[in-house]
Design an enzyme around this catalytic site. Structure first.
Site, PDB file in Angstrom:
ATOM      1  N   CYS A 153      59.000   1.169  37.118  1.00 54.19           N
ATOM      2  CA  CYS A 153      60.403   1.495  37.741  1.00 54.19           C
ATOM      3  C   CYS A 153      60.122   2.688  38.505  1.00 54.19           C
ATOM      4  O   CYS A 153      60.613   2.696  39.555  1.00 54.19           O
ATOM      5  CB  CYS A 153      61.203   1.822  36.493  1.00 54.19           C
ATOM      6  SG  CYS A 153      61.836   0.310  35.517  1.00 54.19           S
ATOM      7  N   HIS A 154      59.426   3.781  37.958  1.00 54.80           N
ATOM      8  CA  HIS A 154      59.348   5.148  38.799  1.00 54.80           C
ATOM      9  C   HIS A 154      57.991   5.648  38.476  1.00 54.80           C
ATOM     10  O   HIS A 154      57.718   6.856  39.025  1.00 54.80           O
ATOM     11  CB  HIS A 154      60.385   5.890  38.362  1.00 54.80           C
ATOM     12  CG  HIS A 154      62.011   5.508  38.082  1.00 54.80           C
ATOM     13  ND1 HIS A 154      62.369   4.748  37.088  1.00 54.80           N
ATOM     14  CD2 HIS A 154      62.613   5.140  39.089  1.00 54.80           C
ATOM     15  CE1 HIS A 154      63.522   4.435  37.316  1.00 54.80           C
ATOM     16  NE2 HIS A 154      63.740   4.522  38.588  1.00 54.80           N
ATOM     17  N   GLY A 155      56.981   4.843  38.320  1.00 57.16           N
ATOM     18  CA  GLY A 155      55.566   5.166  38.511  1.00 57.16           C
ATOM     19  C   GLY A 155      55.155   6.287  37.276  1.00 57.16           C
ATOM     20  O   GLY A 155      53.981   6.925  37.493  1.00 57.16           O
TER      21      GLY A 155
END
Lengths: 189, 418
Positions: A153-155
């Protein structure tokens, strides 16, 4: 109507303030049930514990179970993964706390405090950033730089002990309360 | 509303009603004789288009609610049943899902129009702030609605957005639990989101009423950004703008219909065709296109709380624009410097949207998109907090025309009309 003024206020002032105060308390008291009804119901609070058979999990494999509506990661780590995790200096971690429900809050995020039995890493599979399920890394299909998990999703990247190493997540993956019933059965919750 | 009423009841019945409930008077003064600047262009038709969009969403939404089941075990199949079994259910659903994108497309045009022509400047600050409020309510409604089909994107979108609240120190986790009604997004969450998804559009309708009421006090701004000075500058709303709005609305409806009938899945995400699974997150979580710029900002910050604050701040900033802009001149037509920064801002917004649509490790031309998003986020904030105040002070605006009539009709015609 004749105006009567006293320094201490009139009977009318008193009634005005008193009824206003009672009204305000009444509004707050009436509002509370409407707010609290949104909190988890008695059924949701009756949290079940789960027994899991882990005998089928191979070394290097992770199986995802469901516990309290969340994914539960059970990962049987390879000796290399355990060694890599142990080699990390705890003080260099973004989150140096163990986040282990079986230990005091102050426990440090050493590998020993993350996994009771080094081979078995048991984690709640919820990224501490915004709640996605991170993807497990294996030598065949690596995810991220630390061999643990990558949250797409956001690393956010986690290491082989489920500790946050890189990315926006603020905390290590949480360790749920669990105990070994035998070598091949665990009880979570 | 603006100025004395010109309504004259024609019959005894109209007079009787007027003395008891002056609704015909209100309609007469607001959508019939209302004096409107004569130079409004195509971009001013989007207010009417947006009202139409809200109406379409409410009507199709009420119909869909007759067939939808707000239960985690049944929601996905009930949507499938709407698509396959319910008479014209497919049409209602596709109009509703496409309509959300059309609504946002129109609102973004409407907002950029306001930004370009300085429609937020005194005395129209409250119109603008009510507009920002409507925009916020629209985002909330769209978010609740996107959860209802209970596909993978529904579920994980709901998880990510509600988890934003966990960034709040101390009470964040309790707020998230309160929103969920459980310890994760689940059946309780779906039920309340359905309830709120039905409620909020009617709140939007109410705020739209305030938005139009506030608009009718000073009247419309216009592309020149100068005040109406005489009746020569205006035409009655009906038939001039009812006709113009209707014409552009019909073009908009054709555009809308092309997507509904020829590309119904254009704005959809294939992952939402898979039923929600709490154990597997889709590889790439992407919000709907209209939220992508904010999503890119969130992802570009490698720290949870700051990332959330930057994203929320980007929206809060919009409400402060009337006081951040120091220019005496409203319209960018007469602001040569601001015009360039405005178009740069429009491009940056699109680039941010693109960055948000790509995977988190993606790179373009060898540049990691996370860095592109960071630079664009800096420009977004700089545009409002630095460029808007400073350019307003240092810029020399072009000469403003004497009046709207003179600008539209030319000097001689305007003089002849007087």
């Amino acid at each position: 109507m004749t105006a009567t003024t006293h320094d201490a206020g009139t009977r009318r002032d008193f009634l005005y303030v008193a009824s206003g105060a009672v009204g305000a308390v009444g509004v707050v008291a009436a509002a509370w049930p409407f707010i609290d009804q949104m909190n988890p119901s008695a059924a949701a609070l009756a949290l079940a514990s789960t027994e899991i058979d882990i005998s089928t999990i191979q070394v290097g494999q992770q199986i995802v179970f469901k516990w309290r509506g969340h994914p539960l990661f059970v990962r049987r780590r390879t000796p290399a993964e355990i060694a890599a995790s142990k080699a990390v200096d705890v003080n260099s971690l973004p989150d140096p706390l163990a986040r282990n429900a079986n230990l005091p809050d102050s426990a440090m995020a050493t590998d020993a405090d993350r996994a009771v039995k080094p081979e078995w890493l048991i984690l709640i599979g919820v990224c501490t950033h915004l709640g996605c399920t991170p993807t497990v890394s294996t030598p065949q299909s690596p995810e991220g730089e630390y061999g643990g998990w990558l949250c797409h999703c956001h690393g956010s990247q986690y290491d082989t002990s489920g500790r946050i190493r890189k990315g926006p997540a603020p905390q290590n993956l949480a360790v749920p309360p669990y105990s070994f019933l035998s070598d091949t059965r665990i009880k979570v919750g | 509303m603006s100025g004395p009423s010109t309504y004259a009841p024609k019959s005894g019945l109209e007079k009787w009603i007027d003395q008891r409930l002056p609704l015909p008077r209100l309609m007469h003064d607001t959508i019939h004789t209302f004096p409107t600047p004569r130079n409004l262009n195509i971009w001013y038709t989007f207010g009417g288009i947006l009202t139409f969009c809200l109406g379409v969403q409410i009507v199709t939404g009420v119909v869909l609610a007759m067939h939808y089941v707000a239960n985690a075990g049944m929601a996905f199949n009930s949507v499938e049943s709407i698509m396959r079994d319910v008479n014209y259910g497919w049409l209602m659903r596709i109009i509703h899902s496409t309509g959300a994108s059309m609504f946002f497309l129109a609102v973004y045009i409407h907002m950029f129009r306001g930004l370009y022509y300085g429609s937020y400047k005194a005395p129209r600050e409250l119109i603008w702030i009510l507009g920002v409020l409507i925009y916020l309510l629209m985002m909330a409604t769209a978010f609740f609605g996107y959860v209802l089909p209970w596909g993978q994107m529904s579920f994980w979108g709901a998880t990510v957005i509600t988890n934003l609240f966990t960034a709040i120190p101390g009470i964040g986790t309790h707020i998230a639990t309160w929103l969920w009604g459980d310890f994760a997004v689940g059946d309780a969450t779906l039920n309340r989101f359905f309830s709120l998804h039905y409620l909020v559009p009617f709140i939007i309708a109410g705020v739209v009423g305030l938005h139009i009421w506030a608009l009718h006090v000073p009247g419309n701004n216009n592309p020149l950004g100068i005040d109406v000075k005489s009746p020569q500058d205006t035409v009655p709303f009906h038939p001039y703008y009812t006709a113009k709005d209707a014409f552009y609305l019909s073009l908009f409806v054709i555009f809308f219909a092309v997507f509904v009938f020829y590309a119904p899945d254009f704005f959809g995400n294939p992952d939402n065709g898979i039923e929600a699974n709490p154990l597997v997150t889709p590889t790439d979580i992407v919000p709907e296109w209209y939220l992508l710029p904010y999503y890119a900002m969130l992802r570009s910050i490698p720290q949870k709380l700051i990332g959330v604050l930057v994203m929320v701040g980007a929206i809060v900033t919009l409400a402060l624009i009337p006081w951040l802009d120091t220019s005496r001149v409203r319209s960018c037509r007469f602001r040569p410097l601001m015009k360039q920064f405005f178009w740069a801002f429009a491009v940056v917004s699109v680039i941010l949207g693109y960055c948000g649509s790509q995977s988190v490790e993606a790179a373009k031309f060898g540049i990691p998109l996370v860095w592109v998003a960071r630079i664009c986020t800096v420009y977004y904030y700089a545009f409002f907090w630095l460029i808007l105040p400073i350019v307003g002070l240092i810029e020399t605006p072009k000469k403003l025309p004497a009046s709207i009539a003179q600008s539209v009709l030319g000097d001689s015609a305007a003089a002849a009309a007087e």
